[in-house]
Design an enzyme around this catalytic site. Structure first.
Site, PDB file in Angstrom:
ATOM      1  N   LYS A 193      -1.486 -19.182  12.508  1.00 30.98           N
ATOM      2  CA  LYS A 193      -0.524 -20.043  11.807  1.00 30.98           C
ATOM      3  C   LYS A 193       0.569 -19.182  11.180  1.00 30.98           C
ATOM      4  CE  LYS A 193       0.216 -21.739   7.904  1.00 30.98           C
ATOM      5  NZ  LYS A 193       1.679 -21.844   8.013  1.00 30.98           N
ATOM      6  N   VAL A 230      -1.225 -27.561   6.483  1.00 27.37           N
ATOM      7  CA  VAL A 230      -1.805 -27.635   7.828  1.00 27.37           C
ATOM      8  C   VAL A 230      -2.706 -26.407   8.042  1.00 27.37           C
ATOM      9  CG1 VAL A 230      -1.196 -27.433  10.281  1.00 27.37           C
ATOM     10  CG2 VAL A 230      -0.082 -29.144   8.860  1.00 27.37           C
ATOM     11  N   GLY A 231      -2.343 -25.312   7.375  1.00 21.38           N
ATOM     12  CA  GLY A 231      -3.153 -24.093   7.442  1.00 21.38           C
ATOM     13  C   GLY A 231      -4.528 -24.284   6.824  1.00 21.38           C
ATOM     14  N   CYS A 303       4.011  -6.038   0.402  1.00 18.71           N
ATOM     15  CA  CYS A 303       2.918  -6.007  -0.588  1.00 18.71           C
ATOM     16  C   CYS A 303       2.578  -4.578  -1.002  1.00 18.71           C
ATOM     17  CB  CYS A 303       1.703  -6.711  -0.019  1.00 18.71           C
ATOM     18  SG  CYS A 303       1.333  -6.189   1.653  1.00 18.71           S
ATOM     19  N   GLU A 402       3.634  -9.361  -9.125  1.00 19.01           N
ATOM     20  CA  GLU A 402       4.343  -9.010  -7.895  1.00 19.01           C
ATOM     21  C   GLU A 402       5.638  -9.821  -7.829  1.00 19.01           C
ATOM     22  OE1 GLU A 402       2.650 -10.337  -4.048  1.00 19.01           O
ATOM     23  OE2 GLU A 402       2.873  -8.245  -3.437  1.00 19.01           O
TER      24      GLU A 402
HETATM   25  P1  NAD Z   1       1.923 -17.672   0.677  1.00 21.49           P
HETATM   26  O1  NAD Z   1       0.831 -16.747   0.373  1.00 21.49           O
HETATM   27  O2  NAD Z   1       1.959 -18.970  -0.036  1.00 21.49           O
HETATM   28  O3  NAD Z   1       1.925 -18.019   2.248  1.00 21.49           O
HETATM   29  C1  NAD Z   1       1.483 -17.146   3.259  1.00 21.49           C
HETATM   30  C2  NAD Z   1       0.949 -17.976   4.428  1.00 21.49           C
HETATM   31  O4  NAD Z   1      -0.111 -18.821   3.974  1.00 21.49           O
HETATM   32  C3  NAD Z   1       1.970 -18.911   5.070  1.00 21.49           C
HETATM   33  O5  NAD Z   1       1.726 -18.990   6.460  1.00 21.49           O
HETATM   34  C4  NAD Z   1       1.650 -20.236   4.409  1.00 21.49           C
HETATM   35  O6  NAD Z   1       2.083 -21.358   5.164  1.00 21.49           O
HETATM   36  C5  NAD Z   1       0.151 -20.179   4.346  1.00 21.49           C
HETATM   37  N1  NAD Z   1      -0.455 -21.034   3.333  1.00 21.49           N
HETATM   38  C6  NAD Z   1       0.061 -21.388   2.136  1.00 21.49           C
HETATM   39  N2  NAD Z   1      -0.820 -22.158   1.467  1.00 21.49           N
HETATM   40  C7  NAD Z   1      -1.920 -22.272   2.243  1.00 21.49           C
HETATM   41  C8  NAD Z   1      -3.187 -22.913   2.097  1.00 21.49           C
HETATM   42  N3  NAD Z   1      -3.495 -23.586   0.988  1.00 21.49           N
HETATM   43  N4  NAD Z   1      -4.083 -22.807   3.096  1.00 21.49           N
HETATM   44  C9  NAD Z   1      -3.804 -22.092   4.204  1.00 21.49           C
HETATM   45  N5  NAD Z   1      -2.619 -21.480   4.411  1.00 21.49           N
HETATM   46  C10 NAD Z   1      -1.692 -21.552   3.440  1.00 21.49           C
HETATM   47  O7  NAD Z   1       3.244 -16.896   0.497  1.00 21.49           O
HETATM   48  P2  NAD Z   1       4.707 -17.499   0.301  1.00 21.49           P
HETATM   49  O8  NAD Z   1       4.725 -18.847  -0.316  1.00 21.49           O
HETATM   50  O9  NAD Z   1       5.375 -17.387   1.588  1.00 21.49           O
HETATM   51  O10 NAD Z   1       5.269 -16.444  -0.745  1.00 21.49           O
HETATM   52  C11 NAD Z   1       4.953 -16.566  -2.126  1.00 21.49           C
HETATM   53  C12 NAD Z   1       4.713 -15.204  -2.730  1.00 21.49           C
HETATM   54  O11 NAD Z   1       3.633 -14.575  -2.069  1.00 21.49           O
HETATM   55  C13 NAD Z   1       5.842 -14.208  -2.582  1.00 21.49           C
HETATM   56  O12 NAD Z   1       6.789 -14.335  -3.544  1.00 21.49           O
HETATM   57  C14 NAD Z   1       5.115 -12.901  -2.669  1.00 21.49           C
HETATM   58  O13 NAD Z   1       4.931 -12.513  -4.001  1.00 21.49           O
HETATM   59  C15 NAD Z   1       3.805 -13.191  -2.067  1.00 21.49           C
HETATM   60  N6  NAD Z   1       3.677 -12.698  -0.691  1.00 21.49           N
HETATM   61  C16 NAD Z   1       2.863 -11.647  -0.504  1.00 21.49           C
HETATM   62  C17 NAD Z   1       2.704 -11.147   0.756  1.00 21.49           C
HETATM   63  C18 NAD Z   1       1.825  -9.977   0.999  1.00 21.49           C
HETATM   64  O14 NAD Z   1       1.845  -9.409   2.079  1.00 21.49           O
HETATM   65  N7  NAD Z   1       1.026  -9.583   0.048  1.00 21.49           N
HETATM   66  C19 NAD Z   1       3.382 -11.691   1.832  1.00 21.49           C
HETATM   67  C20 NAD Z   1       4.199 -12.795   1.616  1.00 21.49           C
HETATM   68  C21 NAD Z   1       4.322 -13.286   0.334  1.00 21.49           C
END
Ligand code: NAD
Length: 503
Positions: A193, A230-231, A303, A402
């Site tokens: 996803k 959807v994830g 990250c 972060e």
């Molecule tokens: P997120 O963690 O919310 O999303 C990452 C992935 O998880 C996406 O594909 C998203 O659709 C999916 N997702 C979200 N909620 C989910 C759920 N309940 N169940 C399953 N899948 C789900 O990240 P974001 O909203 O894109 O970014 C928010 C913050 O996260 C950023 O500001 C940053 O601080 C952090 N971030 C960290 C990393 C990392 O590598 N550590 C990467 C991206 C974002």
């Protein structure tokens, strides 16, 4: 080096999902826009996968695992991985332009971890390791109950089963490939996803898998969706054995809780607030200048990026001045211009988040030395000025959370013990850097820092053969390296009777 010419019409040319070997539209017929964060323009549309699509993908992955020889035919798996590698290489320049357009990552990041490094080893290293991996090992005979009846025992490694692969937007193809390679090499099937902000690299990958490889239907499914939830099918479905996730710590917690009722295995690669620790025998101005480049790499959206610069109190102003000079010389703007070091952040929402943290930093009494806002010369696109905060206490929000934007905070310390205490005084423990004139001293400080990776004097630990992951709330498990293969396996211990001395 200038950007290679690419036919613009072929960018974002694949909008379909990959489910059970077929490239398909979303079940509801819906589609969502993919935006270019540097221009705010719509790049194209992508099929908007629904819960039903995700459930079909999970069922296909389950069937492929349970009813085909994928999990047991190692030679075939290796061949398929190498076919996919060849297909990726043929479209490498299209991936490059597409990543720059949808992620907003500067061209120079694509020459490194955004594209060229994973294309070198994310699939090939696990493919090579299929033969070298210790699939079965003897732990020798034992008379467990002391009754003179010996049992010969072996430990077998087997695939986990169906893996849900959930990917964020910051290094989308890199993270996908560094999961896909080990997942497939170890004999699992999966549903990927991608993040809603960056779907094109995933749909392109899906087309290549469907059209250019012998990977059987259902072994890899790719379901993009504008709806994060959807994830959640992947964390809750009883047909999924494991979730491999990279993203925020908040979402990681939610996934772990959702996975608990079915006791799924979870691999979580989460957030970080890593230190860039400059010891008092280092070249402080050089290290502070390097810290700016590290913290502004991909606009801070990584990250593992070290965003807390720790410097000896006696050298504090010198370090701040050097960092400010580094920021003043930093070229940023259009990410497709190879002379720009930094592009925009990924979305309007992300920019608001970063600006919110900058406001909090000011409110809590930190001093903005440079940046701190939206650049006037870039009215379009989600740009944030590279920002330097001084007079920062480790207790402040900008030193604890972060930010995921181009924001570096400078914290002073007295002596190595306090430096180590500050480095460890954080919920995260993902990565970090140390600079010192004495390698042994740096190594002994490194041993005291609770973090999953550390680079000393600019050393780069990263690669498909190097385990990567977090201590503390930065995650569970390791991606890449032998540990990153083992995590996608189950362990079975098998025994059979033997006469004493026979095995
Ligand atoms: P997120 O963690 O919310 O999303 C990452 C992935 O998880 C996406 O594909 C998203 O659709 C999916 N997702 C979200 N909620 C989910 C759920 N309940 N169940 C399953 N899948 C789900 O990240 P974001 O909203 O894109 O970014 C928010 C913050 O996260 C950023 O500001 C940053 O601080 C952090 N971030 C960290 C990393 C990392 O590598 N550590 C990467 C991206 C974002």
């Amino acid at each position: 080096m200038s950007a290679p010419a690419v036919d613009a019409a072929s960018l974002g040319s694949e909008r379909r999902l990959l489910i059970d070997g077929e490239l398909v539209e979303a079940s509801g017929g819906g589609a969502f826009d993919n935006l270019n964060p540097a221009t705010e323009e719509v790049l194209g549309v992508v099929a908007d996968g629904t819960r039903e699509d995700m459930e079909r993908a999970v069922a296909a992955a389950r069937r492929a695992f349970d009813t085909t020889s994928w999990s047991t035919d190692a030679d075939f798996r290796r061949r398929c991985l190498l076919q996919l590698q060849a297909a990726l290489e043929e479209e490498q320049e299209l991936f490059r332009s597409e990543l720059v357009a949808e992620v907003g990552c500067p061209m120079l990041t694509t020459w490194g971890p955004q594209l060229d490094i994973p294309l070198k080893d994310a699939l090939t290293w696990p493919a090579e390791m299929i033969d070298q991996f210790v699939w079965r090992r003897s732990i020798g005979p034992r008379d467990a109950f002391g009754l003179g009846s010996f049992t010969e025992r072996e430990v077998w490694k087997e695939p986990v089963g169906v893996v849900g692969v959930i990917v964020p937007w910051n290094f989308p193809l890199e993270i996908t490939l560094n999961k896909l390679g080990p997942v497939l090499a170890m004999g699992n099937t999966c549903v990927v996803k991608p993040a809603p902000d960056t779907p094109f690299n995933a749909t392109r990958l899906g087309r290549l898998i469907a059209e250019r490889t012998d990977i059987p239907p259902g072994v890899v499914n790719i379901v993009a969706s504008s709806d994060h939830l959807v994830g959640e099918v992947l964390s809750t479905s009883p047909s999924v054995d494991m979730v491999a996730f990279t993203g925020s710590t908040a979402t990681g917690r939610r996934i772990m809780a959702a996975a608990a009722p079915t006791l799924k295995r979870v691999f979580l690669e989460l957030g970080g607030k890593s230190v860039n620790l400059v010891l008092d025998d280092a070249d402080v101005p050089a290290a502070a200048g390097g810290a700016v480049l590290a913290s502004c790499f991909h606009a801070g959206q990584g990250c593992a990026i070290p965003t807390r610069l720790l410097v000896p109190r006696s050298r504090y102003e010198e370090a701040v001045e050097a960092a400010a000079a580094g920021i003043a010389g930093l070229a940023y703007g259009d990410p497709s211009d190879p002379s720009n070091f930094m592009g925009p952040v990924v979305s309007a929402r992300q920019r608001e988040r970063v600006l919110g943290y900058i406001a909090t930093g000011r409110d809590e009494g930190a001093r903005v030395v440079c940046g701190g806002g939206v650049p006037e010369h870039l009215p379009r696109g989600y740009f944030v000025e590279p920002t330097l905060f001084a007079d920062v206490e480790n207790s402040m929000t900008i030193a604890r959370e972060e930010i995921f934007g181009p924001v570096l905070v400078v914290i002073g310390y007295e002596g190595d013990d306090e430096a180590v205490r500050i480095a460890n005084d954080n919920d995260y423990g993902l990565s970090g850097m140390i600079s010192s004139g004495d390698l042994d001293r740096a190594r002994s400080v490194a041993a005291r820092i609770r973090t999953g990776s550390l680079g000393i004097n600019g050393g780069i630990w990263y690669g498909a053969d190097a385990p990567f992951g977090g201590y503390k709330q930065s995650g569970i498990g390791r991606q890449c390296g032998i540990e990153g293969l083992e995590i996608f396996t189950e362990t079975k211990t098998v025994g059979w009777p033997v006469a004493p001395g026979e095995n």
